[in-house]
Design a protein around this motif. Structure first.
Motif, short mmCIF file in Angstrom:
data_model
loop_
_atom_site.label_atom_id
_atom_site.label_comp_id
_atom_site.label_asym_id
_atom_site.label_seq_id
_atom_site.Cartn_x
_atom_site.Cartn_y
_atom_site.Cartn_z
N GLU A 131 116.22 44.08 6.24
CA GLU A 131 115.67 42.56 6.49
C GLU A 131 116.61 41.55 5.60
N LEU A 132 117.12 41.82 4.70
CA LEU A 132 117.70 41.14 3.83
C LEU A 132 118.69 40.06 4.46
N THR A 133 118.82 38.88 4.13
CA THR A 133 119.88 37.96 4.43
C THR A 133 120.96 37.76 3.47
N ALA A 134 122.29 37.22 3.77
CA ALA A 134 123.19 37.11 2.91
C ALA A 134 122.69 36.30 1.63
N LEU A 135 121.66 35.14 2.01
CA LEU A 135 121.35 34.46 0.79
C LEU A 135 120.54 35.42 -0.18
N ASP A 136 119.74 36.35 0.49
CA ASP A 136 118.98 37.05 -0.33
C ASP A 136 119.75 38.16 -1.19
N GLU A 137 120.97 38.39 -0.63
CA GLU A 137 121.93 39.32 -1.33
C GLU A 137 122.41 38.47 -2.54
N GLN A 138 122.94 37.17 -2.35
CA GLN A 138 123.23 36.28 -3.35
C GLN A 138 122.45 36.39 -4.43
N ARG A 139 121.18 36.04 -4.00
CA ARG A 139 120.12 35.86 -5.13
C ARG A 139 120.05 37.12 -6.17
N LEU A 140 120.33 38.39 -5.58
CA LEU A 140 120.11 39.46 -6.19
C LEU A 140 121.35 39.58 -7.26
N LEU A 141 122.46 39.08 -6.76
CA LEU A 141 123.75 39.19 -7.55
C LEU A 141 123.58 38.03 -8.68
N GLU A 142 122.94 36.90 -8.38
CA GLU A 142 122.76 35.79 -9.62
C GLU A 142 121.72 36.50 -10.62
N ARG A 143 120.84 37.31 -10.07
CA ARG A 143 119.96 38.04 -11.11
C ARG A 143 120.40 39.32 -11.74
N HIS A 144 121.82 39.56 -11.54
CA HIS A 144 122.57 40.84 -11.98
C HIS A 144 121.94 42.00 -11.46
N LEU A 145 121.45 42.27 -10.33
CA LEU A 145 120.78 43.54 -9.63
C LEU A 145 121.88 43.79 -8.76
N ASN A 146 122.37 44.99 -9.00
CA ASN A 146 123.43 45.44 -7.78
C ASN A 146 122.54 46.37 -6.95
N ARG A 147 122.75 46.29 -5.37
CA ARG A 147 121.89 47.05 -4.60
C ARG A 147 122.42 48.24 -4.22
N VAL A 148 121.77 49.29 -4.12
CA VAL A 148 122.13 50.75 -3.60
C VAL A 148 121.21 51.03 -2.47
N THR A 149 121.33 50.42 -1.22
CA THR A 149 120.17 50.71 -0.20
C THR A 149 119.04 49.92 -0.60
N ASP A 150 117.90 50.77 -1.05
CA ASP A 150 116.73 50.04 -1.36
C ASP A 150 116.44 49.96 -2.76
N THR A 151 117.41 50.17 -3.74
CA THR A 151 117.41 50.23 -5.08
C THR A 151 118.28 49.31 -5.70
N CYS A 152 117.94 48.56 -6.57
CA CYS A 152 118.87 47.52 -7.42
C CYS A 152 119.19 48.16 -8.75
N ILE A 153 120.06 48.18 -9.17
CA ILE A 153 120.72 48.87 -10.59
C ILE A 153 120.79 47.43 -11.55
N PRO A 154 120.23 47.40 -12.77
CA PRO A 154 120.19 46.33 -13.46
C PRO A 154 121.49 46.10 -14.13
N GLU A 155 122.34 45.29 -14.03
CA GLU A 155 123.64 45.23 -14.76
C GLU A 155 123.41 45.30 -16.33
N MET A 156 122.75 44.46 -16.70
CA MET A 156 122.82 44.27 -18.37
C MET A 156 121.93 45.25 -18.99
N GLU A 157 121.06 45.88 -18.46
CA GLU A 157 120.25 46.65 -18.95
C GLU A 157 120.85 48.30 -19.06
N ALA A 158 121.29 48.59 -17.75
CA ALA A 158 121.91 49.70 -17.50
C ALA A 158 123.42 49.92 -17.75
N MET A 159 124.21 49.02 -16.91
CA MET A 159 125.60 49.32 -17.25
C MET A 159 126.31 48.66 -18.50
#
Length: 325
Positions: free
Chosen positions: A96-124
């Motif tokens: 149900e995510l909109t393009a704007l929802d996806e942009q907000r995840l990007l701004e929080r450095h969360l990269n989405r894989v289906t239902d799971t977001c990988i945190p850029e700073m803590e993981a990558m």
């Protein structure tokens, strides 16, 4: 876990269609091992982010898996989860995510894989820091290692242990490092850490781009492993998903036959693929196993199975049966 409880449930309830294929393939996997065979497992998709390590690590520890071919994503994402699990975010309503929802995840450095977001700073970035130390040290020393060998060095050094956020027994990479399991990572350049490495080469921090060994060298290493291992054991091929993780290693047999002129080398002794790819015109991931006979990868009498289903559901159940759970 009660001995045989899952296996008994599956045998009682999974009687037809893909469910029956799952049981048949798992029982044939066990028979292959009991007859002295060994097994290569290939990981495509995002199986590490799906936390397949919870069951795969135990398969490795109990010598039910003897080699792995995986994408660079699966190689690194097991360690991302190991060091940053508490910072992951699950999004049950991801459809149900909109393009704007996806942009907000990007701004929080969360990269989405289906239902799971990988945190850029803590993981990558956490893994990148440890990798860069190893890359630069090898570069200065004029040494070269495969991508998985650099990660083995980091795991064995203990550099990341203070960051562990899951039980390391649930990390298949930790189990693989403990066993010094042979791993092949075709197309590693197409991964987050591969992109990082390219960036560090471009900015001059790594002088020799060949400090990380290449895919052609992986094929040569795989060929040597296959030659040595097939002289003593039948080698099975258990493919999770499609893509390069499976396409690359299965080709070692026709390469040995046709390009190395070694027709005496045995073909793969068991084959199973879990895939939801549609069987259609030209689709290799969706091709039925018999097509591989024409390419010299399998024999007419090789035990062959295809389970058309979700690998994140099927693989742990099959592993449970192989483990006798």
């Amino acid at each position: 876990m009660a001995n045989g409880e899952i296996s008994n449930f599956l045998k009682h309830h999974f009687r037809h269609f893909n469910a029956a294929s799952l049981v048949d393939a798992a029982e044939a996997y066990r028979a292959h091992l009991e007859q002295g065979g060994v097994m290569m497992v290939t990981l495509a998709g995002a199986m590490s982010t799906a936390e397949l390590g919870i069951s795969l690590a135990e398969m490795i520890r109990q010598d039910k898996v003897h080699a792995i071919s995986c994408t660079g994503a699966n190689l690194e994402e097991d360690l991302f989860n190991l060091v940053a699990h508490h910072h992951y975010e699950r999004i049950p309503n991801w459809r149900e995510l909109t393009a704007l929802d996806e942009q907000r995840l990007l701004e929080r450095h969360l990269n989405r894989v289906t239902d799971t977001c990988i945190p850029e700073m803590e993981a990558m970035r956490r893994l990148e820091a440890a990798l860069l130390e190893e890359w630069e040290a090898a570069d200065r020393a004029g040494e070269r290692y495969f991508p998985h060998e650099f990660l083995y060095r980091i795991i064995r050094s203990g550099k990341l242990e203070r960051h562990y956020q899951i039980d390391p027994k649930d990390s298949w990479m930790v189990a693989a490092a403990e066993k010094n399991l042979p791993i092949v990572v075709p197309g590693w350049e197409d991964s987050t850490t591969g992109n990082m490495y390219a960036g560090h080469c471009l900015n001059g921090e790594i002088r020799n781009v060949h400090t990380v060994r290449t895919g052609i060298e992986y094929m040569m290493e795989l060929a040597n492993w296959y030659l040595e291992t097939s002289a003593r054991h039948s080698i099975g091929f258990f493919q999770i998903g499609g893509g390069i993780a499976g396409d690359f290693p299965i080709c070692v047999v026709p390469m040995l036959h046709q390009d190395m002129q070694r027709p005496d080398i045995p073909v793969w002794g068991y084959f199973c693929q879990i895939s939801d790819s549609t069987t259609s015109y030209g689709s290799y991931s969706g091709a039925v196993p018999n097509e591989k006979i024409t390419w010299g990868k399998l024999a007419a009498d090789t035990p062959k199975f295809i389970i058309e289903s979700d690998a994140s559901i099927v693989a742990p159940l099959m592993f449970a049966m192989v483990l006798g759970w």
